[in-house]
Enzyme design. Structure first.
Site, PDB file in Angstrom:
ATOM      1  N   TRP A 102       0.819  -1.221   0.000  1.00 56.10           N
ATOM      2  CA  TRP A 102       0.000   0.000   0.000  1.00 56.10           C
ATOM      3  C   TRP A 102       0.848   1.264   0.000  1.00 56.10           C
ATOM      4  O   TRP A 102       0.488   2.252  -0.638  1.00 56.10           O
ATOM      5  CB  TRP A 102      -0.984  -0.030   1.164  1.00 56.10           C
ATOM      6  CG  TRP A 102      -2.017  -1.091   0.961  1.00 56.10           C
ATOM      7  CD1 TRP A 102      -2.170  -2.252   1.654  1.00 56.10           C
ATOM      8  CD2 TRP A 102      -3.012  -1.123  -0.084  1.00 56.10           C
ATOM      9  NE1 TRP A 102      -3.211  -2.995   1.129  1.00 56.10           N
ATOM     10  CE2 TRP A 102      -3.733  -2.331   0.067  1.00 56.10           C
ATOM     11  CE3 TRP A 102      -3.351  -0.262  -1.108  1.00 56.10           C
ATOM     12  CZ2 TRP A 102      -4.785  -2.694  -0.778  1.00 56.10           C
ATOM     13  CZ3 TRP A 102      -4.400  -0.613  -1.958  1.00 56.10           C
ATOM     14  CH2 TRP A 102      -5.102  -1.804  -1.792  1.00 56.10           C
ATOM     15  N   ASP A 173      -1.164   6.864   6.367  1.00 59.31           N
ATOM     16  CA  ASP A 173      -2.326   6.071   5.963  1.00 59.31           C
ATOM     17  C   ASP A 173      -2.602   5.079   7.084  1.00 59.31           C
ATOM     18  O   ASP A 173      -1.973   4.027   7.172  1.00 59.31           O
ATOM     19  CB  ASP A 173      -2.049   5.347   4.647  1.00 59.31           C
ATOM     20  CG  ASP A 173      -3.178   4.409   4.237  1.00 59.31           C
ATOM     21  OD1 ASP A 173      -4.208   4.344   4.942  1.00 59.31           O
ATOM     22  OD2 ASP A 173      -3.033   3.719   3.213  1.00 59.31           O
ATOM     23  N   LYS A 197     -12.023  -1.243   7.912  1.00 59.28           N
ATOM     24  CA  LYS A 197     -11.252  -2.180   8.724  1.00 59.28           C
ATOM     25  C   LYS A 197     -11.524  -1.987  10.219  1.00 59.28           C
ATOM     26  O   LYS A 197     -11.841  -2.934  10.923  1.00 59.28           O
ATOM     27  CB  LYS A 197      -9.771  -2.052   8.405  1.00 59.28           C
ATOM     28  CG  LYS A 197      -9.463  -2.276   6.923  1.00 59.28           C
ATOM     29  CD  LYS A 197      -8.012  -2.042   6.586  1.00 59.28           C
ATOM     30  CE  LYS A 197      -7.768  -2.039   5.085  1.00 59.28           C
ATOM     31  NZ  LYS A 197      -8.085  -3.294   4.422  1.00 59.28           N
TER      32      LYS A 197
END
Length: 362
Positions: A102, A173, A197
């Site tokens: 990511w 992030d 999440k």
């Protein structure tokens, strides 16, 4: 109805109490006679709910008053591009620390809007460890420094906020570990997180940004992409994800009822410790390749000693009520995601199954 233990990496498990309340209020929210999804985001009821959700998040995370809290859309991936659009001007550079899939994607997407300097990377090591801090090549004139504290696919996590020194704002992030432990928000210039999440349903992004950064000119862009415009409109520049915002608010209330982020941090530590102990104590039947100091509490990767057993493991685990243990397609193997809503009982059930499977297939 039978509920399973859900180890999905995202969209992920939601607290049962949150789901049950949303179910109760589905047809008649707040005595209105209609669902929250059917009501105007500019109505008094919704505005009051939105304000309470922000207040609860601020309390949970200790967010200072000089930070704006935005409830946006697009998923974290959209903000890989939107962040440099807002924080960097023409000709600016930004530092990126690449520790997995990511953060690599964030750096790649940012390249259309800012000169990306990969200040550190563990790609050469297969993302099995974190880039040592003394190897980072930071630019004191960068627009910002970006990193991903937890990598859901590779299963590595920074267990401390990196010191980047100077006045360059730190951008993170936090999609997969936000609200999993207390956090000093004042160490960051901007935090963003996809909701699916640890916050709520997919389709919502929570963004926390120091207000002075909203004054940066950034790049020419439509108003809808400018964070300052969203802040000025209380995240209602356009119709927001009303359902996602509502469920996020319920999750914040649930977290407060659990005792807050300190309680969640200890619970998450114990869950991860239990699973890693089962892996490490299996005599090599199960294996985790990550350097122990970099192991993620949220996303635990593991392989079986014989890959030919993977299909049987997945089939039997699902039959035992253990959902979504298949690893990411890029890496194979298994992955158990232990977000806030995954209770200790779920991890205990997984560990018991792993021991039983090893005995039967050993």
């Amino acid at each position: 109805m039978s509920r399973v233990w859900n180890f999905s990496a995202g969209p992920a498990a939601l607290p049962l109490a949150v789901l049950e309340r949303a179910q109760r209020e589905m047809l008649d929210w707040n005595g209105s006679g209609a669902s929250v999804m059917e009501q105007s985001h500019r109505g008094k009821r919704f505005i009051a709910m939105a304000a309470q959700a922000e207040a609860d998040l601020r309390e949970l995370m200790g967010i200072p008053a000089d930070y704006a809290v935005l409830f946006l859309q697009g998923g974290a991936t959209q903000h890989f591009a939107q962040i440099p659009m807002n924080l960097a001007g023409a000709g600016d550079s930004a530092d990126y620390v690449v520790s997995g899939h990511w953060s690599a994607k964030a750096a790649s997407e940012a390249g259309s809007y800012v000169r990306v300097n990969v200040a550190a990377s563990s790609e050469a090591d297969g993302y099995l460890r974190l880039p040592p801090r003394d190897s980072w090549r930071l630019d004191p004139h960068a627009a910002y420094v970006h990193y991903t504290p937890n990598e859901t696919i590779h299963g590595v996590e920074f267990h401390a906020i990196p010191d980047v020194g100077g006045t360059v704002p730190l951008v993170a992030d936090l999609s997969s570990n936000i609200l999993s432990e207390p956090l000093d928000v004042s160490r960051f210039g901007l935090i963003y997180a996809g909701a699916q999440k640890n916050i709520g349903p997919s389709g919502l992004v929570v963004l926390i940004v120091r207000r002075d950064l909203l004054q940066r000119a950034g790049r020419p862009m439509a108003r809808i992409f400018r964070y300052a415009e969203h802040a000025a409109a209380d995240s209602m520049l356009n119709t927001p994800n009303t359902w996602g915002w509502y469920v996020a608010g319920l999750t914040f209330q649930w977290l407060k009822a659990q005792g807050g982020l300190g309680t969640m941090a200890e619970r998450n530590r114990l869950k991860a410790e239990l699973l890693y102990q089962a892996i490490d104590g299996s005599g090599g039947y199960y294996r985790n390749p990550i350097e122990p100091s970099a192991r993620s509490r949220m996303n635990v990767r593991f392989t079986l000693h014989d890959g030919a057993l993977d299909a049987a493991f997945l089939q039997e685990s699902e039959a035992a009520g253990l959902l979504a243990l298949k690893g990411h397609k890029a890496l194979g193997g298994m992955r158990a995601s232990l977000y806030n809503a995954v209770p200790p009982e779920a991890v205990q059930a997984l560990v018991a199954f792993m021991r039983d499977f090893a005995q039967r297939h050993g």
